[in-house]
Motif scaffolding. Structure first.
Motif, PDB file in Angstrom:
ATOM      1  N   HIS A 192       0.720  -1.148   0.074  1.00  0.00           N
ATOM      2  CA  HIS A 192       0.061   0.163   0.080  1.00  0.00           C
ATOM      3  C   HIS A 192       0.988   1.182   0.105  1.00  0.00           C
ATOM      4  N   LEU A 193       0.620   2.135  -1.133  1.00  0.00           N
ATOM      5  CA  LEU A 193       1.259   3.436  -0.951  1.00  0.00           C
ATOM      6  C   LEU A 193       0.192   4.536  -0.277  1.00  0.00           C
ATOM      7  N   ALA A 194       0.604   4.792   0.957  1.00  0.00           N
ATOM      8  CA  ALA A 194      -0.605   5.677   1.572  1.00  0.00           C
ATOM      9  C   ALA A 194      -0.188   7.207   1.324  1.00  0.00           C
ATOM     10  N   GLY A 195      -1.405   7.998   1.725  1.00  0.00           N
ATOM     11  CA  GLY A 195      -1.250   9.433   1.545  1.00  0.00           C
ATOM     12  C   GLY A 195      -0.542   9.805   2.754  1.00  0.00           C
ATOM     13  N   PRO A 196      -0.606  11.436   2.995  1.00  0.00           N
ATOM     14  CA  PRO A 196      -0.047  11.939   4.367  1.00  0.00           C
ATOM     15  C   PRO A 196      -0.964  11.562   5.602  1.00  0.00           C
ATOM     16  N   GLN A 197      -0.439  11.058   6.552  1.00  0.00           N
ATOM     17  CA  GLN A 197      -1.225  10.542   7.756  1.00  0.00           C
ATOM     18  C   GLN A 197      -1.912  11.517   8.526  1.00  0.00           C
ATOM     19  N   ASN A 198      -1.519  12.946   8.209  1.00  0.00           N
ATOM     20  CA  ASN A 198      -2.247  13.876   8.834  1.00  0.00           C
ATOM     21  C   ASN A 198      -3.899  14.124   8.168  1.00  0.00           C
ATOM     22  N   TRP A 199      -3.972  13.382   6.823  1.00  0.00           N
ATOM     23  CA  TRP A 199      -5.172  13.486   6.255  1.00  0.00           C
ATOM     24  C   TRP A 199      -6.041  12.414   6.592  1.00  0.00           C
ATOM     25  N   THR A 200      -7.199  12.787   7.036  1.00  0.00           N
ATOM     26  CA  THR A 200      -8.247  11.737   7.528  1.00  0.00           C
ATOM     27  C   THR A 200      -8.453  10.563   6.350  1.00  0.00           C
ATOM     28  N   GLU A 201      -8.492  10.970   5.193  1.00  0.00           N
ATOM     29  CA  GLU A 201      -8.836  10.311   4.217  1.00  0.00           C
ATOM     30  C   GLU A 201      -7.582   9.281   4.005  1.00  0.00           C
ATOM     31  N   ALA A 202      -6.441   9.628   3.898  1.00  0.00           N
ATOM     32  CA  ALA A 202      -5.459   8.734   4.002  1.00  0.00           C
ATOM     33  C   ALA A 202      -5.080   7.908   4.976  1.00  0.00           C
ATOM     34  N   GLU A 203      -5.632   8.324   6.515  1.00  0.00           N
ATOM     35  CA  GLU A 203      -5.720   7.087   7.426  1.00  0.00           C
ATOM     36  C   GLU A 203      -6.813   6.146   7.229  1.00  0.00           C
ATOM     37  N   ALA A 204      -7.888   6.538   6.694  1.00  0.00           N
ATOM     38  CA  ALA A 204      -8.918   5.776   6.502  1.00  0.00           C
ATOM     39  C   ALA A 204      -8.696   4.703   5.614  1.00  0.00           C
ATOM     40  N   ARG A 205      -8.032   5.116   4.576  1.00  0.00           N
ATOM     41  CA  ARG A 205      -7.836   4.229   3.425  1.00  0.00           C
ATOM     42  C   ARG A 205      -6.750   3.196   3.995  1.00  0.00           C
ATOM     43  N   MET A 206      -5.777   3.554   4.593  1.00  0.00           N
ATOM     44  CA  MET A 206      -4.928   2.747   5.412  1.00  0.00           C
ATOM     45  C   MET A 206      -5.569   1.589   6.146  1.00  0.00           C
ATOM     46  N   VAL A 207      -6.425   2.296   6.835  1.00  0.00           N
ATOM     47  CA  VAL A 207      -7.030   1.309   7.830  1.00  0.00           C
ATOM     48  C   VAL A 207      -7.783   0.215   6.952  1.00  0.00           C
ATOM     49  N   GLY A 208      -8.548   0.641   6.087  1.00  0.00           N
ATOM     50  CA  GLY A 208      -9.260  -0.444   5.102  1.00  0.00           C
ATOM     51  C   GLY A 208      -8.496  -1.345   4.627  1.00  0.00           C
ATOM     52  N   TYR A 209      -7.207  -1.022   4.129  1.00  0.00           N
ATOM     53  CA  TYR A 209      -6.134  -1.962   3.750  1.00  0.00           C
ATOM     54  C   TYR A 209      -5.753  -2.880   4.862  1.00  0.00           C
ATOM     55  N   LEU A 210      -5.574  -2.478   5.886  1.00  0.00           N
ATOM     56  CA  LEU A 210      -5.166  -3.331   6.968  1.00  0.00           C
ATOM     57  C   LEU A 210      -6.158  -4.255   7.287  1.00  0.00           C
ATOM     58  N   ARG A 211      -7.323  -3.674   7.488  1.00  0.00           N
ATOM     59  CA  ARG A 211      -8.395  -4.463   7.964  1.00  0.00           C
ATOM     60  C   ARG A 211      -8.858  -5.623   6.730  1.00  0.00           C
ATOM     61  N   GLU A 212      -8.713  -5.459   5.522  1.00  0.00           N
ATOM     62  CA  GLU A 212      -9.276  -6.398   4.609  1.00  0.00           C
ATOM     63  C   GLU A 212      -8.120  -7.455   4.636  1.00  0.00           C
ATOM     64  N   LEU A 213      -6.771  -7.015   4.866  1.00  0.00           N
ATOM     65  CA  LEU A 213      -5.621  -8.127   4.828  1.00  0.00           C
ATOM     66  C   LEU A 213      -6.063  -8.813   6.028  1.00  0.00           C
ATOM     67  N   ASP A 214      -6.241  -8.216   7.311  1.00  0.00           N
ATOM     68  CA  ASP A 214      -6.413  -9.146   8.391  1.00  0.00           C
ATOM     69  C   ASP A 214      -7.601 -10.096   8.253  1.00  0.00           C
ATOM     70  N   ALA A 215      -8.847  -9.443   7.657  1.00  0.00           N
ATOM     71  CA  ALA A 215      -9.903 -10.362   7.466  1.00  0.00           C
ATOM     72  C   ALA A 215      -9.642 -11.548   6.738  1.00  0.00           C
ATOM     73  N   ARG A 216      -8.525 -11.450   5.666  1.00  0.00           N
ATOM     74  CA  ARG A 216      -8.319 -12.590   4.925  1.00  0.00           C
ATOM     75  C   ARG A 216      -7.033 -13.525   5.294  1.00  0.00           C
ATOM     76  N   ASP A 217      -6.717 -13.017   6.552  1.00  0.00           N
ATOM     77  CA  ASP A 217      -5.398 -13.658   6.946  1.00  0.00           C
ATOM     78  C   ASP A 217      -4.231 -13.676   5.955  1.00  0.00           C
ATOM     79  N   LEU A 218      -4.066 -12.563   5.328  1.00  0.00           N
ATOM     80  CA  LEU A 218      -3.105 -12.385   4.550  1.00  0.00           C
ATOM     81  C   LEU A 218      -1.952 -11.634   5.202  1.00  0.00           C
ATOM     82  N   ARG A 219      -0.623 -11.626   4.668  1.00  0.00           N
ATOM     83  CA  ARG A 219       0.284 -10.851   5.166  1.00  0.00           C
ATOM     84  C   ARG A 219       0.312  -9.546   5.310  1.00  0.00           C
ATOM     85  N   VAL A 220       0.369  -8.756   6.344  1.00  0.00           N
ATOM     86  CA  VAL A 220       0.455  -7.459   6.629  1.00  0.00           C
ATOM     87  C   VAL A 220       1.864  -7.041   6.708  1.00  0.00           C
TER      88      VAL A 220
END
Length: 337
Positions: free
Chosen positions: A188-216
Motif C-alpha cells: 500500500h502506497l499511503a497518503g499523508p497521515q495527517n489527512w483523515t482520508e489517507a488514514e481511513a484508506r490505510m485502515v481499510g487496507y489493513l482490515r481487509e488483509l487481516d480479515a483474509r489472513d494475508l500478510r500485513v
C-alpha cells in the motif's frame, strides 16, 4: 476640451418596478420567490427583469433581508482532484438551492491560519460554513471554535454534522478485488497521515488483509504525488516481494506505473495496480487503471441538504457514501495462478 461622460448608472430595483408598472415591493417578492403574489404578475415582472438584464446587488439584498444567501467554504489543497471536485459539486448544488459560495483557502493548518480564515468567512455574513480540509489538525481546530452559524465538515464518517465518503469501505473493496484475483502480497502506497482520508484508506487496507489472513506489511507513507509513486516504484521493484499495489490515489498509481515501464515490469502480467479517486485521466493511463470512484456530485447534494436542514433548525443524519470499484486493465491474477 472634451468632457468625459459619466458611466451609466447601474439598474436598481426601483427602475425595474417603474418599467413593470408595479411597486418595488412586488419586484422584491418576485426576486425572493415569495408565494404572496399572483402567477401572472410574477411572470410579467420576471419578463421585465430578463429584458432589462437586471441582477440584484447581493450586498443590498443581504442588508434588506438580513440574509446573505452565501455559504462559506474553508478549504486546503484545493488544487488536488478530491477537494477541487468536491468544491465544484457543492457549488452547483448550492446554486440550485439559491445560494452562492464564498471560499477561503488555508495558508497552513496552524490554528492562527484556521481562525483567521473562519473570521474572514464570517465577515462576509455567510449563513453556514463547509469545511473541505481533511487534515486532522484543521478539523480539530474548527471543532473547538465557537461559531454562530452551522458547520458541516467533509470528514470522518460517524462524526456529528459531517458528510463523508466511506473511505474504509472503498479501500477494502480495492484490496478485496486484488485478493479475489489471487494476490497474497499487496503493498500500500499511503497518503499523508495527517489527512483523515489517507488514514481511513490505510485502515481499510489493513482490515481487509487481516480479515483474509494475508500478510500485513507496513504501508509506505507518501504525499499524494505521482513523483512519490514513481520513487516508491523505483525502490520497491528492484527486489519485488509482492504481486500487487494499492495506491492511495490515482496520481501515486500513475507514478508507480511510470516506474514499472522504466524498469520493464509488465502491468498487470508482473504486478497489478489499483488506485483511488478515478480521476478523468485514469481510464487513459497505460494500462487503463483499476481504481475506486467517489461520487462527488451526490456528495455535493447531500452536503447542501444537510446544511439547509441545519439552517431550518433540523438535524439531518446522512449515511456515508460508499465508493465504487472500477475494474480496468491494470489488474489480473498473479502469474503463479
Amino acid at each position: 476640451m472634451a468632457v468625459e461622460s459619466e458611466p451609466p448608472r447601474a439598474l436598481n430595483i426601483r427602475d425595474v418596478a417603474r418599467e413593470a408598472g408595479v411597486s418595488y415591493q412586488t419586484v422584491s417578492r418576485v426576486l425572493n420567490g415569495s408565494d404572496r403574489i399572483r402567477e401572472k404578475t410574477r411572470e410579467h415582472v420576471q419578463s421585465v427583469i430578463d429584458r432589462l438584464g437586471y441582477r440584484p446587488n447581493p450586498v443590498a439584498r443581504a442588508l434588506s433581508t438580513n440574509r446573505s444567501r452565501t455559504i462559506g467554504v474553508l478549504t486546503a489543497h484545493s488544487a488536488l482532484y478530491g477537494p477541487a471536485t468536491a468544491i465544484t459539486a457543492i457549488e452547483f448544488a448550492a446554486r440550485d438551492a439559491g445560494y452562492r459560495l464564498s471560499i477561503a483557502n488555508l495558508r497552513s493548518g496552524e490554528p492562527e491560519s484556521v481562525r483567521a480564515s473562519i473570521d474572514d468567512l464570517l465577515s462576509h455574513a455567510v449563513e453556514a460554513i463547509i469545511v473541505i480540509a481533511p487534515q486532522q489538525e484543521v478539523l480539530s481546530e474548527v471543532g473547538g471554535m465557537s461559531v454562530d452559524v452551522p458547520i458541516v465538515a467533509l470528514g470522518p464518517s460517524g462524526e456529528r454534522h459531517s458528510m463523508a465518503m466511506d473511505q474504509i469501505a472503498g479501500a477494502r473493496a480495492a484490496v478485496a478485488h486484488l485478493a479475489d484475483l489471487g494476490h497474497e502480497f499487496i503493498v500500500h502506497l499511503a497518503g499523508p497521515q495527517n489527512w483523515t482520508e489517507a488514514e481511513a484508506r490505510m485502515v481499510g487496507y489493513l482490515r481487509e488483509l487481516d480479515a483474509r489472513d494475508l500478510r500485513v506489511r507496513a504501508p509506505l507513507l507518501g504525499d499524494w504525488t505521482a513523483q512519490f509513486g514513481y520513487e516508491a516504484g523505483m525502490s520497491l521493484l528492484r527486489m519485488p516481494d509482492f504481486t500487487a499495489v494499492f495506491a492511495g490515489n490515482d496520481s501515486m498509481a500513475l507514478g508507480f506505473l511510470h516506474a514499472c515501464r522504466e524498469l520493464g515490469v509488465r502491468v498487470p502480467e508482473d504486478v497489478s495496480v489499483v488506485g483511488f479517486d478515478d480521476i478523468p485521466e485514469a481510464a487513459h493511463f497505460f494500462p487503463p487503471l483499476t481504481t475506486v470512484r467517489q461520487d462527488f456530485v451526490e456528495l455535493g447534494r447531500r452536503t447542501i441538504r444537510m446544511l439547509l436542514a441545519q439552517l431550518a433548525g433540523e438535524d439531518l443524519a446522512q449515511d456515508p457514501l460508499v465508493p465504487q470499484l472500477i475494474v480496468r486493465a491494470s489488474t489480473a491474477a498473479p502469474r503463479s495462478n
